[in-house]
Design an enzyme around this catalytic site. Structure first.
Site, PDB file in Angstrom:
ATOM      1  N   ARG A 258     -63.934 104.199 148.070  1.00 38.71           N
ATOM      2  CA  ARG A 258     -62.741 103.677 147.383  1.00 38.71           C
ATOM      3  C   ARG A 258     -61.987 104.783 146.636  1.00 38.71           C
ATOM      4  O   ARG A 258     -60.755 104.757 146.556  1.00 38.71           O
ATOM      5  CB  ARG A 258     -63.142 102.518 146.466  1.00 38.71           C
ATOM      6  CG  ARG A 258     -63.363 101.242 147.279  1.00 38.71           C
ATOM      7  CD  ARG A 258     -64.224 100.179 146.634  1.00 38.71           C
ATOM      8  NE  ARG A 258     -64.357  99.029 147.561  1.00 38.71           N
ATOM      9  CZ  ARG A 258     -65.170  98.995 148.599  1.00 38.71           C
ATOM     10  NH1 ARG A 258     -65.964 100.024 148.871  1.00 38.71           N
ATOM     11  NH2 ARG A 258     -65.214  97.948 149.406  1.00 38.71           N
TER      12      ARG A 258
ATOM     13  N   TYR B  64     -46.420  81.143 162.018  1.00 36.28           N
ATOM     14  CA  TYR B  64     -47.194  79.905 162.187  1.00 36.28           C
ATOM     15  C   TYR B  64     -46.283  78.686 162.231  1.00 36.28           C
ATOM     16  O   TYR B  64     -46.769  77.561 162.260  1.00 36.28           O
ATOM     17  CB  TYR B  64     -48.238  79.784 161.064  1.00 36.28           C
ATOM     18  CG  TYR B  64     -49.288  80.875 161.172  1.00 36.28           C
ATOM     19  CD1 TYR B  64     -50.486  80.666 161.860  1.00 36.28           C
ATOM     20  CD2 TYR B  64     -49.064  82.148 160.641  1.00 36.28           C
ATOM     21  CE1 TYR B  64     -51.427  81.675 161.991  1.00 36.28           C
ATOM     22  CE2 TYR B  64     -50.000  83.168 160.780  1.00 36.28           C
ATOM     23  CZ  TYR B  64     -51.177  82.932 161.452  1.00 36.28           C
ATOM     24  OH  TYR B  64     -52.107  83.930 161.603  1.00 36.28           O
TER      25      TYR B  64
ATOM     26  N   HIS C  46     -64.827  89.153 172.905  1.00 35.08           N
ATOM     27  CA  HIS C  46     -63.639  88.967 172.059  1.00 35.08           C
ATOM     28  C   HIS C  46     -62.412  89.616 172.713  1.00 35.08           C
ATOM     29  O   HIS C  46     -61.366  88.988 172.851  1.00 35.08           O
ATOM     30  CB  HIS C  46     -63.887  89.574 170.668  1.00 35.08           C
ATOM     31  CG  HIS C  46     -62.701  89.463 169.761  1.00 35.08           C
ATOM     32  ND1 HIS C  46     -62.510  88.387 168.916  1.00 35.08           N
ATOM     33  CD2 HIS C  46     -61.630  90.266 169.591  1.00 35.08           C
ATOM     34  CE1 HIS C  46     -61.362  88.538 168.269  1.00 35.08           C
ATOM     35  NE2 HIS C  46     -60.807  89.686 168.648  1.00 35.08           N
ATOM     36  N   GLU C  47     -62.559  90.856 173.125  1.00 38.20           N
ATOM     37  CA  GLU C  47     -61.420  91.565 173.728  1.00 38.20           C
ATOM     38  C   GLU C  47     -61.033  90.934 175.066  1.00 38.20           C
ATOM     39  O   GLU C  47     -59.856  90.820 175.387  1.00 38.20           O
ATOM     40  CB  GLU C  47     -61.748  93.051 173.911  1.00 38.20           C
ATOM     41  CG  GLU C  47     -62.047  93.802 172.605  1.00 38.20           C
ATOM     42  CD  GLU C  47     -60.986  93.630 171.536  1.00 38.20           C
ATOM     43  OE1 GLU C  47     -59.813  93.373 171.875  1.00 38.20           O
ATOM     44  OE2 GLU C  47     -61.331  93.721 170.341  1.00 38.20           O
TER      45      GLU C  47
ATOM     46  N   HIS D 298     -58.703  88.100 174.717  1.00 36.07           N
ATOM     47  CA  HIS D 298     -57.291  88.507 174.630  1.00 36.07           C
ATOM     48  C   HIS D 298     -56.728  88.748 176.031  1.00 36.07           C
ATOM     49  O   HIS D 298     -55.620  88.326 176.354  1.00 36.07           O
ATOM     50  CB  HIS D 298     -57.145  89.805 173.823  1.00 36.07           C
ATOM     51  CG  HIS D 298     -57.375  89.641 172.347  1.00 36.07           C
ATOM     52  ND1 HIS D 298     -56.715  88.704 171.588  1.00 36.07           N
ATOM     53  CD2 HIS D 298     -58.162  90.326 171.478  1.00 36.07           C
ATOM     54  CE1 HIS D 298     -57.102  88.810 170.321  1.00 36.07           C
ATOM     55  NE2 HIS D 298     -57.979  89.788 170.230  1.00 36.07           N
TER      56      HIS D 298
ATOM     57  N   GLU E 293     -56.929  85.283 168.503  1.00 33.72           N
ATOM     58  CA  GLU E 293     -58.213  85.811 168.026  1.00 33.72           C
ATOM     59  C   GLU E 293     -59.374  84.887 168.353  1.00 33.72           C
ATOM     60  O   GLU E 293     -60.524  85.313 168.375  1.00 33.72           O
ATOM     61  CB  GLU E 293     -58.157  86.045 166.511  1.00 33.72           C
ATOM     62  CG  GLU E 293     -57.129  87.076 166.066  1.00 33.72           C
ATOM     63  CD  GLU E 293     -57.284  88.413 166.779  1.00 33.72           C
ATOM     64  OE1 GLU E 293     -58.412  88.757 167.172  1.00 33.72           O
ATOM     65  OE2 GLU E 293     -56.260  89.098 166.954  1.00 33.72           O
TER      66      GLU E 293
ATOM     67  N   TRP F 248     -56.671  91.656 142.889  1.00 34.06           N
ATOM     68  CA  TRP F 248     -57.580  91.773 144.035  1.00 34.06           C
ATOM     69  C   TRP F 248     -58.992  91.337 143.643  1.00 34.06           C
ATOM     70  O   TRP F 248     -59.637  90.539 144.313  1.00 34.06           O
ATOM     71  CB  TRP F 248     -57.562  93.214 144.530  1.00 34.06           C
ATOM     72  CG  TRP F 248     -58.590  93.577 145.559  1.00 34.06           C
ATOM     73  CD1 TRP F 248     -59.743  94.266 145.345  1.00 34.06           C
ATOM     74  CD2 TRP F 248     -58.541  93.301 146.969  1.00 34.06           C
ATOM     75  NE1 TRP F 248     -60.423  94.438 146.538  1.00 34.06           N
ATOM     76  CE2 TRP F 248     -59.708  93.855 147.543  1.00 34.06           C
ATOM     77  CE3 TRP F 248     -57.627  92.640 147.792  1.00 34.06           C
ATOM     78  CZ2 TRP F 248     -59.981  93.774 148.910  1.00 34.06           C
ATOM     79  CZ3 TRP F 248     -57.903  92.553 149.152  1.00 34.06           C
ATOM     80  CH2 TRP F 248     -59.070  93.114 149.699  1.00 34.06           C
TER      81      TRP F 248
ATOM     82  N   ARG G 223     -61.707  88.495 144.858  1.00 35.94           N
ATOM     83  CA  ARG G 223     -63.025  88.884 145.377  1.00 35.94           C
ATOM     84  C   ARG G 223     -64.123  88.142 144.604  1.00 35.94           C
ATOM     85  O   ARG G 223     -65.078  87.633 145.201  1.00 35.94           O
ATOM     86  CB  ARG G 223     -63.223  90.402 145.223  1.00 35.94           C
ATOM     87  CG  ARG G 223     -62.326  91.217 146.150  1.00 35.94           C
ATOM     88  CD  ARG G 223     -62.961  91.414 147.505  1.00 35.94           C
ATOM     89  NE  ARG G 223     -63.700  92.676 147.558  1.00 35.94           N
ATOM     90  CZ  ARG G 223     -64.482  93.025 148.576  1.00 35.94           C
ATOM     91  NH1 ARG G 223     -64.630  92.210 149.594  1.00 35.94           N
ATOM     92  NH2 ARG G 223     -65.106  94.178 148.571  1.00 35.94           N
TER      93      ARG G 223
ATOM     94  N   HIS H 169     -56.853  97.181 157.266  1.00 34.37           N
ATOM     95  CA  HIS H 169     -55.653  96.400 157.575  1.00 34.37           C
ATOM     96  C   HIS H 169     -54.588  96.462 156.484  1.00 34.37           C
ATOM     97  O   HIS H 169     -53.442  96.111 156.740  1.00 34.37           O
ATOM     98  CB  HIS H 169     -56.030  94.947 157.865  1.00 34.37           C
ATOM     99  CG  HIS H 169     -56.947  94.806 159.053  1.00 34.37           C
ATOM    100  ND1 HIS H 169     -58.228  95.303 159.063  1.00 34.37           N
ATOM    101  CD2 HIS H 169     -56.756  94.271 160.278  1.00 34.37           C
ATOM    102  CE1 HIS H 169     -58.787  95.053 160.233  1.00 34.37           C
ATOM    103  NE2 HIS H 169     -57.918  94.434 160.992  1.00 34.37           N
TER     104      HIS H 169
ATOM    105  N   ARG I 210     -54.881  85.575 160.348  1.00 36.08           N
ATOM    106  CA  ARG I 210     -55.210  85.127 161.705  1.00 36.08           C
ATOM    107  C   ARG I 210     -56.724  85.006 161.917  1.00 36.08           C
ATOM    108  O   ARG I 210     -57.191  84.134 162.640  1.00 36.08           O
ATOM    109  CB  ARG I 210     -54.619  86.093 162.730  1.00 36.08           C
ATOM    110  CG  ARG I 210     -55.121  87.526 162.593  1.00 36.08           C
ATOM    111  CD  ARG I 210     -54.391  88.486 163.522  1.00 36.08           C
ATOM    112  NE  ARG I 210     -52.944  88.470 163.259  1.00 36.08           N
ATOM    113  CZ  ARG I 210     -52.031  89.080 163.989  1.00 36.08           C
ATOM    114  NH1 ARG I 210     -52.413  89.781 165.033  1.00 36.08           N
ATOM    115  NH2 ARG I 210     -50.759  89.009 163.695  1.00 36.08           N
TER     116      ARG I 210
HETATM  117 ZN    ZN Z   1     -58.876  90.435 168.387  1.00 37.45          ZN
END
Ligand code: ZN
Length: 666
Positions: free
Chosen positions: A176, A214, A374-375, A378, A402, A476, A480, A504, A513
């Site tokens: 961090r 959305y 997962h991929e 897509h 996703e 934040w 958390r 991200h 998502r």
């Molecule tokens: Zn993905």
């Protein structure tokens, strides 16, 4: 000198002067269709060029490829702006053909690309600075004194049960300090610029823009909050149970009186998956002794085997094999002699010739088998909606995209299916065995949910100005502590910028998502199980080879974003809402187990909504050590472990990929 606020004010003024609505355009729908047809084929070409450049950069990071990528993206931006202006000749909002209106509406949405070149340049440079801080951060390894990157070193240390919590604490703080902390001022500038740019597209701020994907029929934030509230009691069961197991292992002194879980001991830098503490928390450690990863290696599996196994599942449903181009161009393993971005991702090249690719640096492990599915989910989406016009070549909403591969993963990971593909000899039909199985899924999927929610919950309030730069870090941590129930191992202040320590945030990639997808995937799974005629507990369902399930899935995928997602969802599941109910049904027996187990422990089910006070830290913890701590002596208790330390430890990116049509892992 031109100041930032000067630059921002001019375009805004222009928008105000010019008005917004162009009510006087033509409603000639035949002409509009002709215009659109040409636009659609040009758009495919322009996007293809940008994606190619993005791909070339991602698989071979050089200055030249970087320059070409930026050029291609600028060209695409120019094209989109030009066409958006041309579109204004039509009063497309008033067309009687609502499908045509939808196509125009999607084409009109070019996001921050509407802004002028000066702003684009500033925006691009601040985004590059943010990404560079993240990508180049190195941290001193407290054991060796060496400077090491997040990947693979720090990720591996956080996951390793044999690394002491003191070393993990130092890595947690060090990461961090070296990433987020350095980017706070740039992030503030990024927010100002991004908001100013998106206002030119008619949105109040970036939060409103992101939520617009959305197409909310009611308040989107309230809908998300409702989902979270519905799920939270179940998360609390897992939280209290895991706390009851970790407290005796690590010692009560590192657990605050507020009943938060210390963020650094959960096996993951962001505590977003708890799969790496499976060996410390497994309900029945003696009841599951198979190591699937070892089995894969013993059988001589490689990355191609894993991709073929995934392809075969989709094909068994009647969804079709991967294309020749896919097999020719996909990068499954780290390429030799080049710098490449190894963050797993799936790419649509917008040809009509089946050019879809995955880029992934596969290792032969069970977690990577899940990533591969997962991929490929897509890719299947890309394949099924390939015939749609380009503006509809997208998920029904981002969560849908996703959820596809993860839905398949739920079927593939069932012990029943692992037997079918030769990775398990047999299943044991006992409650204990399946409670263990569900628990492993829970450490990965349920533990993630509050994290999946809070990243954008924080960003929405930042974009809306409800949280000021002076409150970035405390806001934040409020989330958390309150939502995720975790606390920092050392005190935090506004000198820190901990959101920036998650890929991200500096990468400017929306995150909600993944939250949405974690509910949707159980809705999809349950619906496909029902179509396949599955009876018995949901967690045992494997809809492999079910044409009925395949047809239903195919129908949903091939619609792309041509319809409102609520219609698409209703067609598959019978409901128009994202719902926690199927997930709660799936994990029912586990929740019963956790409820009973928690009754027998002294751990309360709840934690404080406020973070531990500074007084707790001063009374219990020393500042992060700057010298090497003593060697680690804890046991790793490996008897009940599944698939090594990681059930699904997704790799986080070392570098930003192209933004366009690249779907990243969480
Ligand atoms: Zn993905």
């Amino acid at each position: 000198m031109r100041t930032l606020s000067n630059l921002l004010a001019v375009p805004l003024l222009l928008v105000l002067l010019l008005g917004c609505c162009h009510a006087s355009g033509s409603t000639n729908e035949t002409a509009a269709r002709q215009w659109f047809e040409q636009f659609n084929s040009d758009l495919a070409v322009q996007r293809n060029l940008a994606v190619e450049a993005g791909w070339n950069y991602a698989v071979n990071i050089t200055d030249e490829n970087s320059r070409k990528r930026v050029e291609a993206e600028l060209k695409l931006t120019e094209f989109l702006k030009l066409k958006r202006t041309e579109m204004q000749q039509f009063a497309w909002r008033n067309f009687t053909d609502k499908n045509l209106t939808r196509l125009f509406s999607k084409s009109d949405d070019i996001g921050t690309s509407v802004a002028n070149a000066t702003m684009q340049e500033l925006y691009s440079s601040v985004k590059t600075r943010l990404a560079t801080f993240y990508n180049t951060a190195k941290v001193k390894d407290p054991r060796s004194g060496e400077m090491v990157p997040l990947e693979p070193n720090i990720v591996a240390a956080m996951a390793d049960p044999d690394v002491s919590q003191l070393v993990k604490r130092d890595f947690w703080v060090g990461w961090r300090d070296e990433s987020g902390k350095k980017m706070k001022n740039d992030y503030e500038e990024f927010v100002q610029l991004g908001n100013a740019m998106i206002r030119e597209a008619g949105y109040a701020n970036l939060a409103e823009y992101w939520q617009s994907w959305y197409e909310p029929t009611s308040d989107f934030e309230q809908t998300m909050e409702k989902l979270w509230t519905e799920f939270k009691p179940y998360y609390s069961l897992l939280h209290a149970y895991v706390r009851s197991k970790l407290r005796p292992h690590f010692g009560s002194e590192i657990f605050p009186l507020t009943n938060h879980l210390p963020a650094h001991i959960l096996g993951n830098m962001w505590a977003q998956s708890w799969a790496n503490v499976d060996h410390l928390t497994m309900p029945y450690p003696e009841s599951w002794t198979v190591d699937i990863t070892k089995e894969m290696l013993r059988k001589g599996w490689n990355s191609t085997t894993m991709f073929r196994v995934s392809e075969e599942f989709f094909a068994s449903l009647g969804l079709g094999n991967m294309t020749d181009k896919f097999w020719a161009k996909t990068v499954m393993d780290r390429l030799p002699n080049v710098e490449m971005n190894c963050h797993a991702s799936a790419w649509d090249f917008y040809t009509n010739e089946g050019d879809f690719r995955v880029k992934q640096c596969t290792s032969v492990t069970l977690p990577y088998l899940a990533t591969t599915h997962h991929e490929m989910g897509h890719i299947q989406y890309f394949m099924q909606y390939e015939k749609q016009p380009v503006p509809f070549r997208d998920g029904a909403n981002p969560g849908f995209h996703e959820a596809v591969g993860d839905t398949i993963e739920l079927a593939v990971m069932t012990p029943e299916h692992l037997v079918k593909i030769g990775l398990l000899n047999s299943t044991i039909d006992s409650n204990e065995y399946y409670v263990n199985y569900m628990f492993l899924m829970a450490l990965k999927k349920l533990a993630f949910i509050p994290f999946g929610y809070l990243i954008d919950k924080w960003r929405w309030s930042v974009f809306k100005g409800e949280v000021t730069p002076q409150q970035y870090n405390s806001a934040w941590w409020k989330l958390r502590c309150d939502l995720q129930g975790i606390s920092s191992p050392v005190p935090r202040s506004e000198d820190d910028f901990d959101p920036g320590a998650k890929y991200h945030v500096p990468g400017n990639t929306p995150y909600i998502r993944y939250f949405v997808s974690h509910f949707l995937q159980f809705q999809f799974y349950e619906a496909l199980c029902n179509k396949s005629g599955h009876t018995g507990p949901l967690y045992k369902c494997d809809f492999y080879q079910s044409k009925e399930a395949g047809d239903a899935l195919k129908k949903m995928l091939s619609a792309g974003s041509s319809k409102h997602w609520e219609d698409t969802l209703e067609e598959l599941t019978g409901t128009r809402e994202v719902s926690a109910a199927p997930l709660i049904r799936y994990f029912g027996p586990l929740f019963d187990f956790l409820t009973e187990a928690n009754k027998n422990s002294s751990e309360p089910l709840t934690w404080s909504s406020e973070c531990p006070g500074d007084d707790w830290y001063t009374s219990t913890t020393a500042p992060p050590s700057t010298t090497a701590p003593p060697p680690q002596t804890t046991t790793s208790g490996s008897s009940g472990r599944l698939a090594g330390a990681t059930w699904l430890q997704l790799s986080m990116a070392a570098l930003l990929g192209a933004l366009l049509s690249t779907l990243l892992t969480r």
